[in-house]
Design an enzyme around this catalytic site. Structure first.
Site, PDB file in Angstrom:
ATOM      1  CB  CYS A 121      -1.108  -0.040   1.063  1.00 21.29           C
ATOM      2  SG  CYS A 121       0.061  -0.636   2.783  1.00 21.29           S
ATOM      3  CG  HIS A 126      -0.645   4.128   4.673  1.00 20.03           C
ATOM      4  ND1 HIS A 126      -1.626   3.828   5.673  1.00 20.03           N
ATOM      5  CD2 HIS A 126      -0.415   2.971   4.072  1.00 20.03           C
ATOM      6  CE1 HIS A 126      -1.318   2.343   5.749  1.00 20.03           C
ATOM      7  NE2 HIS A 126      -0.777   1.850   4.705  1.00 20.03           N
TER       8      HIS A 126
END
Ligand code: A2P
Length: 342
Positions: A130, A238
């Site tokens: 990710c 994130h």
């Protein structure tokens, strides 16, 4: 008439698996029959897709006989065992796990970055980590225009990256309860935790992925990558604080315009009026958000960037579905069946 494809989601009851199902629906992916697979524990669970209810089945070696594309997000052991079984049946696997990513015959794809790597595959295609995906979307235009010399990254990762367990532990800790399941032996709430370290030099597995995967995706095996990864008690996405040094010079406004006009990127960079991307704001979107662009005057050609994206969507499920779309666009569902040895 538009051709339809039989699709399986392996790990359909997990955080990423459920998001994959949602994204197949949102993007109106040409699904013929849909097969939802998980462990025996959740066989019989009902999940809806486009107003139809589907029953989750237990994953078995013969699950792939009638399937064209399988999106895997059921953990490493499942990928190791079942991805080759599926590929041997002629089903193309798009695997969200880390096991196959660095295999020399497995393409590691971010559709905005290296779509050409999808031209040759043997039935297993890997979805990058990710944190790597969002970094690659933002750095590709910089690599193409100014050539990267060195990349320094510190991640500020959402606890959703640790799956449902991570969310459950954080929620319990905030409510003052004892967590039923834990993603970290440390307290997550109000804290900073690190990913598993098993490397003798002290790097976490996440840091090693973020060093190696960009090198493969950009075909820059020696690109200097300096990486520190942490998990925070945040949701939505994130964040990454990134410092790049490049071979060619640029003005910061040139960089801002370049990124604004590049695929998959949304620039939000008006710091004087307090506008910059935050993980919570990025949640639910597929874009990679970039802000806080600043010139780094300590080197000849350098810049700071703040990069944010929804790690469950673009960092996992959306990227996997985009790979499947690209595969169809490239007519890439037929492949030479070959046993991949690790
Ligand atoms: P299950 O719900 O039956 O345990 P997450 O990463 O959010 O924890 O999700 C993991 C996903 O992988 C879940 O759908 C889980 O199914 C699935 N899974 C885990 N182990 C297996 C297994 N051995 N076979 C098939 N699916 C599995």
């Amino acid at each position: 008439m538009k051709k339809l494809f039989n699709v399986a989601v392996v790990g359909a009851t997990g955080l990423v698996g459920r998001t994959m199902i949602k994204i197949l629906e949102e993007r109106n992916f040409p699904v013929g029959n849909l097969f939802l697979l998980a462990s025996e524990r959740s066989a019989g669970t009902v999940i809806s897709f486009k107003d139809t209810e589907y029953t989750v089945e237990a994953l078995m070696p013969d699950s792939f006989e009638d399937i064209d594309i399988a999106l895997f997000s059921a953990g490493k052991d499942v990928s190791i065992k079942y991805a080759p079984i599926a590929a041997a049946c002629g089903c193309v696997v798009i695997d969200n796990g880390s096991f196959w990513r660095m295999h020399p015959e497995v393409p590691l794809i971010v559709p905005e970055v290296n779509p050409e790597a999808l031209n040759n595959h043997n039935g297993i295609i890997a979805n990058p980590n990710c944190s790597t995906i969002q970094l690659m979307v933002a750095l590709k235009p910089i690599e193409d225009n100014f050539k990267l010399k060195r990349v320094i990254v510190s991640t500020y990762q959402s606890i959703t990256g640790a799956g449902q367990k991570g969310i459950d532990q954080l929620t319990a800790e905030i409510s003052g309860e004892i967590p039923q399941q834990r993603a970290s032996k440390h307290q997550i709430a109000y804290n900073t935790v690190f990913h598993t370290v098993s490397d003798p030099d002290g790097f976490s597995e996440e840091e090693i992925k973020m060093i190696n995967e960009p090198r493969k995706i950009l075909s820059r095996p020696d690109l200097p990558m300096v990486v520190t990864c942490v998990r925070l008690p945040i949701l939505g996405g994130h964040g990454e604080s990134v410092n790049v040094e490049t071979e060619k010079s640029f003005h910061i406004q040139q960089l801002r315009e370049l990124l604004s006009n590049s695929p998959g990127i949304t620039v939000i960079d008006e710091p004087l009026v307090d506008k910059f991307p935050t993980p919570l704001d990025a949640g639910g979107y597929d874009s990679v958000f970039v802000g806080r662009l600043r010139k780094d005057t300590t080197v000849d050609n350098g810049a700071y960037l703040w990069i944010v994206s929804d790690n469950v969507r673009k960092g996992a499920a959306t990227n996997a579905v985009q790979i499947a779309e690209l595969l169809i666009e490239k007519d890439g569902l037929d492949f030479e069946r070959k046993e991949l040895i690790y």
